[in-house]
Design an enzyme around this catalytic site. Structure first.
Site, PDB file in Angstrom:
ATOM      1  N   ARG A  63      37.739  46.100  31.909  1.00  0.00           N
ATOM      2  CA  ARG A  63      37.023  47.048  31.040  1.00  0.00           C
ATOM      3  C   ARG A  63      36.816  46.492  29.636  1.00  0.00           C
ATOM      4  NH1 ARG A  63      38.749  52.646  28.632  1.00  0.00           N
ATOM      5  NH2 ARG A  63      36.756  53.746  28.530  1.00  0.00           N
ATOM      6  N   HIS A  67      33.269  46.543  27.656  1.00  0.00           N
ATOM      7  CA  HIS A  67      33.087  47.193  26.351  1.00  0.00           C
ATOM      8  C   HIS A  67      32.767  46.176  25.256  1.00  0.00           C
ATOM      9  CE1 HIS A  67      34.680  51.515  27.057  1.00  0.00           C
ATOM     10  NE2 HIS A  67      34.141  51.033  28.155  1.00  0.00           N
ATOM     11  N   ASN A  92      36.599  54.093  22.989  1.00  0.00           N
ATOM     12  CA  ASN A  92      37.635  53.057  22.970  1.00  0.00           C
ATOM     13  C   ASN A  92      38.992  53.532  22.460  1.00  0.00           C
ATOM     14  OD1 ASN A  92      35.751  51.229  23.911  1.00  0.00           O
ATOM     15  ND2 ASN A  92      35.238  50.419  21.875  1.00  0.00           N
ATOM     16  N   HIS A 191      35.166  50.874  39.013  1.00  0.00           N
ATOM     17  CA  HIS A 191      36.068  52.026  39.075  1.00  0.00           C
ATOM     18  C   HIS A 191      36.798  52.078  40.411  1.00  0.00           C
ATOM     19  CE1 HIS A 191      33.988  54.340  35.524  1.00  0.00           C
ATOM     20  NE2 HIS A 191      34.523  53.193  35.171  1.00  0.00           N
TER      21      HIS A 191
HETATM   22  C1  HEM Z   1      28.594  53.632  34.664  1.00  0.00           C
HETATM   23  C2  HEM Z   1      29.022  54.038  33.476  1.00  0.00           C
HETATM   24  C3  HEM Z   1      30.472  54.071  33.112  1.00  0.00           C
HETATM   25  C4  HEM Z   1      31.129  55.126  32.552  1.00  0.00           C
HETATM   26  C5  HEM Z   1      30.525  56.457  32.162  1.00  0.00           C
HETATM   27  C6  HEM Z   1      32.505  54.727  32.415  1.00  0.00           C
HETATM   28  C7  HEM Z   1      33.501  55.531  31.869  1.00  0.00           C
HETATM   29  C8  HEM Z   1      34.841  55.276  31.965  1.00  0.00           C
HETATM   30  C9  HEM Z   1      35.883  56.170  31.544  1.00  0.00           C
HETATM   31  C10 HEM Z   1      35.668  57.531  30.879  1.00  0.00           C
HETATM   32  C11 HEM Z   1      37.070  55.610  31.855  1.00  0.00           C
HETATM   33  C12 HEM Z   1      38.464  56.205  31.614  1.00  0.00           C
HETATM   34  C13 HEM Z   1      38.860  55.936  30.173  1.00  0.00           C
HETATM   35  C14 HEM Z   1      40.054  56.763  29.759  1.00  0.00           C
HETATM   36  O1  HEM Z   1      40.225  57.881  30.248  1.00  0.00           O
HETATM   37  O2  HEM Z   1      40.831  56.290  28.891  1.00  0.00           O
HETATM   38  C15 HEM Z   1      36.795  54.343  32.464  1.00  0.00           C
HETATM   39  C16 HEM Z   1      37.736  53.462  32.920  1.00  0.00           C
HETATM   40  C17 HEM Z   1      37.443  52.221  33.425  1.00  0.00           C
HETATM   41  N1  HEM Z   1      36.206  51.623  33.447  1.00  0.00           N
HETATM   42 FE1  HEM Z   1      34.448  52.546  33.219  1.00  0.00          FE
HETATM   43  N2  HEM Z   1      32.663  53.468  32.882  1.00  0.00           N
HETATM   44  C18 HEM Z   1      31.452  53.006  33.311  1.00  0.00           C
HETATM   45  C19 HEM Z   1      31.172  51.742  33.796  1.00  0.00           C
HETATM   46  C20 HEM Z   1      32.090  50.736  33.883  1.00  0.00           C
HETATM   47  C21 HEM Z   1      31.786  49.349  34.087  1.00  0.00           C
HETATM   48  C22 HEM Z   1      30.359  48.776  34.194  1.00  0.00           C
HETATM   49  C23 HEM Z   1      32.959  48.687  34.135  1.00  0.00           C
HETATM   50  C24 HEM Z   1      33.235  47.207  34.301  1.00  0.00           C
HETATM   51  C25 HEM Z   1      32.305  46.288  34.494  1.00  0.00           C
HETATM   52  C26 HEM Z   1      34.009  49.664  34.003  1.00  0.00           C
HETATM   53  C27 HEM Z   1      35.352  49.422  34.091  1.00  0.00           C
HETATM   54  C28 HEM Z   1      36.340  50.376  33.971  1.00  0.00           C
HETATM   55  C29 HEM Z   1      37.716  50.169  34.342  1.00  0.00           C
HETATM   56  C30 HEM Z   1      38.261  48.938  35.048  1.00  0.00           C
HETATM   57  C31 HEM Z   1      38.422  51.321  33.981  1.00  0.00           C
HETATM   58  C32 HEM Z   1      39.929  51.564  34.113  1.00  0.00           C
HETATM   59  C33 HEM Z   1      40.593  50.963  32.874  1.00  0.00           C
HETATM   60  C34 HEM Z   1      42.113  51.105  32.835  1.00  0.00           C
HETATM   61  O3  HEM Z   1      42.744  51.607  33.769  1.00  0.00           O
HETATM   62  O4  HEM Z   1      42.681  50.682  31.804  1.00  0.00           O
HETATM   63  N3  HEM Z   1      33.441  50.887  33.805  1.00  0.00           N
HETATM   64  N4  HEM Z   1      35.434  54.159  32.502  1.00  0.00           N
END
Ligand code: HEM
Ligand SMILES: *[C@@H]1O[C@H](CO)[C@@H](O)[C@H](O)[C@H]1NC(C)=O
Length: 317
Positions: A63, A67, A92, A191
Site C-alpha cells: 500500500r 500511495h 494516510n 485487497h
Molecule cells: C480501488 C480503490 C481503492 C480504495 C478505495 C482503497 C481503500 C483502502 C482503504 C480504506 C484501506 C484500509 C485503510 C485503513 O482502514 O486504515 C485500504 C487498505 C489497503 N489497500 Fe487499498 N484502496 C484502493 C486500491 C488499492 C490499490 C490499487 C492497492 C495496491 C496496489 C491497495 C492496497 C491496499 C492494501 C494492501 C491495504 C491493506 C494495508 C494494511 O493492512 O496495512 N489498495 N485500502
C-alpha cells in the site's frame, strides 16, 4: 507534394516517438547492476524477514508504494515526515504503516552502497517482494527513480481514492492516473491481503443491503456503531494473508469489506464480468496484476538529475 507531406508526417511521427520514448524509457531493471549489485537481494531479505514476523506487513508495504505513486508520482514523497505532508493526509494518517521497515531497509542498503539507491525504488521493490512473499505473482521492477524534495498533503487528499466511492468514482480516480477500468479492477486485487479499520467499513456494516447476512453480523461484532474506530477486519475474509484471487470470489458472494470493494460487483455492474474472470482464472489475475503494478510504478518518476537520492527516507538531504 504528396511525397513531401508524407515525408513530413514520417519525421513528425519519429520525433513524437522519440519524445514519448524518452518520457517512458528511463527506468531500467538493471539500473543498480554495477552501482549497487546487492541492492535487490538486501531489500528482498529484509522484506522476507519483516513479513515472516508479521504477515500484514506485506500488505502495508504494498500500500505504501500505491500511495506513493498516486501522489505526484513514484518519488517517495509519502515517506517524508512533517505535519504538512502526505503522511498527515486523510487517507494516510493513522492508517499507513511500514515506515520503520523502510527505514531498516534503507539503513542496510546505505551500508552496502551509500547514496546510490533511492527510497522510491526501495518502495517499488519492497512492494513486489511483499506480494511474492505472500504467494502472489512476481514481476521485474524497472529502477532508477529518484526521490522528491516535496510532499503534498492536498494532492494526497485529492488523488487517493476513498472507500466511499461508487464505481464511477473509482473509474475516474484511476483514469485520472492513466489506468483503464480493467487495470483498476486488477489493482483492487491488492485487497486480497491486509486489514482495514472499522471507521472505513462501518457504514457498509450497518447500512448497506448488498452484503452477506452472516458476514454483516460478524462485521458488526468487530465494529461497534460508535467507538472502536481502529478495530481491524481483513479485506479478504477468506485468505487474509495469502495474495490470491479469493478477494474476487468474496465480491461475488457480497463479502467485500469496503463499500468501494463491493462496487466492483453489484447487480448489473459493468465490472462484474472482470470480477467473474479473476475469480475463475487465477492466472489471468496474476498476469494482469503484475502488468498493472509495473505501469503504476512508472507513474511520473523523477530521473536523471531531477530530485535526489535521500540519505534518510524521512527527510530531504
Ligand atoms: C480501488 C480503490 C481503492 C480504495 C478505495 C482503497 C481503500 C483502502 C482503504 C480504506 C484501506 C484500509 C485503510 C485503513 O482502514 O486504515 C485500504 C487498505 C489497503 N489497500 Fe487499498 N484502496 C484502493 C486500491 C488499492 C490499490 C490499487 C492497492 C495496491 C496496489 C491497495 C492496497 C491496499 C492494501 C494492501 C491495504 C491493506 C494495508 C494494511 O493492512 O496495512 N489498495 N485500502
Ligand atoms: C446509516 O444511515 C443513517 C441514515 O442515513 C445515518 O443516520 C447513520 O449515521 C448511518 N450509520 C452509519 C454507521 O453510517
Amino acid at each position: 507534394m504528396a511525397s513531401h507531406s508524407s515525408t513530413t508526417s514520417l519525421l513528425v511521427f519519429l520525433l513524437f516517438s522519440l519524445v514519448v520514448g524518452m518520457a517512458s524509457a528511463q527506468l531500467s531493471s538493471t539500473f543498480y547492476a554495477k552501482s549497487c549489485p546487492k541492492a535487490l537481494s538486501t531489500i528482498k531479505a529484509a522484506v522476507v524477514s519483516a513479513v515472516g514476523k508479521e504477515a500484514r506487513m506485506g500488505a502495508s508495504l504494498l500500500r505504501l508504494h500505491f500511495h506513493d505513486c498516486f501522489v505526484q508520482g513514484c518519488d517517495a514523497s509519502v515517506l517524508l515526515d512533517g505535519s504538512s505532508g502526505e503522511k498527515s493526509a486523510g487517507p494516510n494518517a493513522n492508517s499507513l504503516r511500514g515506515f520503520d521497515v523502510i527505514d531498516t531497509i534503507k539503513t542496510q542498503v546505505e551500508s552496502a552502497c551509500a547514496g546510490i539507491v533511492s527510497c522510491a525504488d526501495i518502495l517499488a521493490v519492497a512492494a513486489r517482494d511483499s506480494v511474492v512473499a505472500l504467494g502472489g505473482p512476481s514481476w521485474v521492477v524497472p529502477l532508477g527513480r529518484r526521490d522528491s524534495t516535496t510532499s503534498s498533503q492536498s494532492a494526497a487528499n485529492t488523488d487517493l481514492p476513498a472507500p466511499t466511492l461508487d464505481l464511477a468514482g473509482l473509474i475516474t480516480a484511476f483514469s485520472n492516473k492513466g489506468f483503464t477500468t480493467k487495470e483498476m479492477v486488477a489493482l483492487s486485487g491488492s485487497h486480497s491481503i491486509g486489514q482495514a479499520r472499522c471507521i472505513a467499513f462501518r457504514a457498509r456494516a450497518y447500512n448497506e443491503t448488498n452484503i452477506d447476512a452472516t458476514y454483516k453480523t460478524s462485521l458488526q461484532s468487530k465494529c461497534p456503531s460508535t467507538g472502536g474506530d481502529d478495530n481491524l477486519s481483513p479485506l479478504d475474509v477468506t485468505t487474509p494473508n495469502t495474495f490470491d484471487n479469493a478477494y474476487f470470489t468474496n465480491l461475488k458472494n457480497n463479502k467485500g469489506l469496503l463499500h468501494s470493494d463491493q462496487q466492483l460487483f453489484t447487480t448489473g455492474g459493468s465490472t462484474n464480468a472482470q470480477v467473474n474472470t479473476y475469480s475463475a482464472n487465477s492466472a489471468a489475475f496474476r498476469t494482469d496484476f503484475a502488468n498493472a503494478m509495473i505501469k503504476m510504478g512508472n507513474l511520473s518518476p523523477l530521473t536523471g538529475t531531477s530530485g535526489q537520492i535521500r540519505k534518510n527516507c524521512r527527510t530531504v538531504n
